[in-house]
Design a protein around this motif. Structure first.
Motif, short mmCIF file in Angstrom:
data_model
loop_
_atom_site.label_atom_id
_atom_site.label_comp_id
_atom_site.label_asym_id
_atom_site.label_seq_id
_atom_site.Cartn_x
_atom_site.Cartn_y
_atom_site.Cartn_z
N CYS A 1 1.35 8.58 1.99
CA CYS A 1 1.24 7.03 2.05
C CYS A 1 2.38 6.20 1.43
CB CYS A 1 0.03 6.93 0.88
SG CYS A 1 -0.59 5.20 0.78
N ASP B 1 1.65 2.79 1.16
CA ASP B 1 0.81 1.58 0.80
C ASP B 1 0.84 0.62 1.82
OD1 ASP B 1 -0.90 0.61 -1.02
OD2 ASP B 1 0.54 -0.46 -2.25
N CYS C 1 -1.31 0.81 5.08
CA CYS C 1 -2.04 1.64 6.00
C CYS C 1 -2.49 0.84 7.12
CB CYS C 1 -3.42 2.02 5.20
SG CYS C 1 -3.11 3.18 3.73
N ARG D 1 5.99 -5.69 -4.29
CA ARG D 1 5.16 -4.96 -4.94
C ARG D 1 5.58 -3.36 -4.29
NH1 ARG D 1 1.08 -2.12 -4.19
NH2 ARG D 1 0.33 -3.39 -2.58
N VAL D 2 5.29 -3.52 -2.91
CA VAL D 2 5.42 -2.09 -2.40
C VAL D 2 7.05 -1.77 -2.36
CG1 VAL D 2 5.42 -0.99 -0.14
CG2 VAL D 2 3.51 -2.59 -0.86
#
Length: 103
Positions: A28, A30, A32, A96-97
């Motif tokens: 992942c 983040d 998707c 953030r990611v």
């Protein structure tokens, strides 16, 4: 993404790069809604030349993998211009990611 041979894509990309760059898989990233995602990191020389990671989303076909591999073999971010078609796949991640992945 259903119907996509994810393991096959990874193997195909590794074979196309033939040791020119490592290929790492992640469960992942983040994002998707953009699956499959490929993050092309610049080499040390590419980073020194100003290259930054490039996020490519919806990479679900062999043609895109071929274009990515050709770009990486040519030098990748900072050293070579990506094939124009890859602009269709490029996206920007949220801070953030990006921060979470940098940690």
């Amino acid at each position: 993404m259903p119907g996509v041979d994810h393991a096959g894509q990874i193997a195909r990309l590794r074979a196309a790069l033939d040791g020119a760059a490592p290929v790492r898989a992640s469960e992942c990233l983040d994002v998707c809604e953009q699956a499959n995602v490929v993050v092309v990191q610049p080499s040390a020389a590419g980073r020194a030349a100003g290259g930054r990671p490039v996020w490519l989303g919806l990479v679900n076909d062999d043609g895109a993998l071929d274009d990515i591999a050709a770009w990486v073999r040519a030098g990748g971010p900072g050293l070579a211009e990506p094939p124009g078609v890859l602009d269709l796949y490029a996206f920007t991640v949220s801070r953030r990611v990006g921060k979470a992945l940098a940690d």
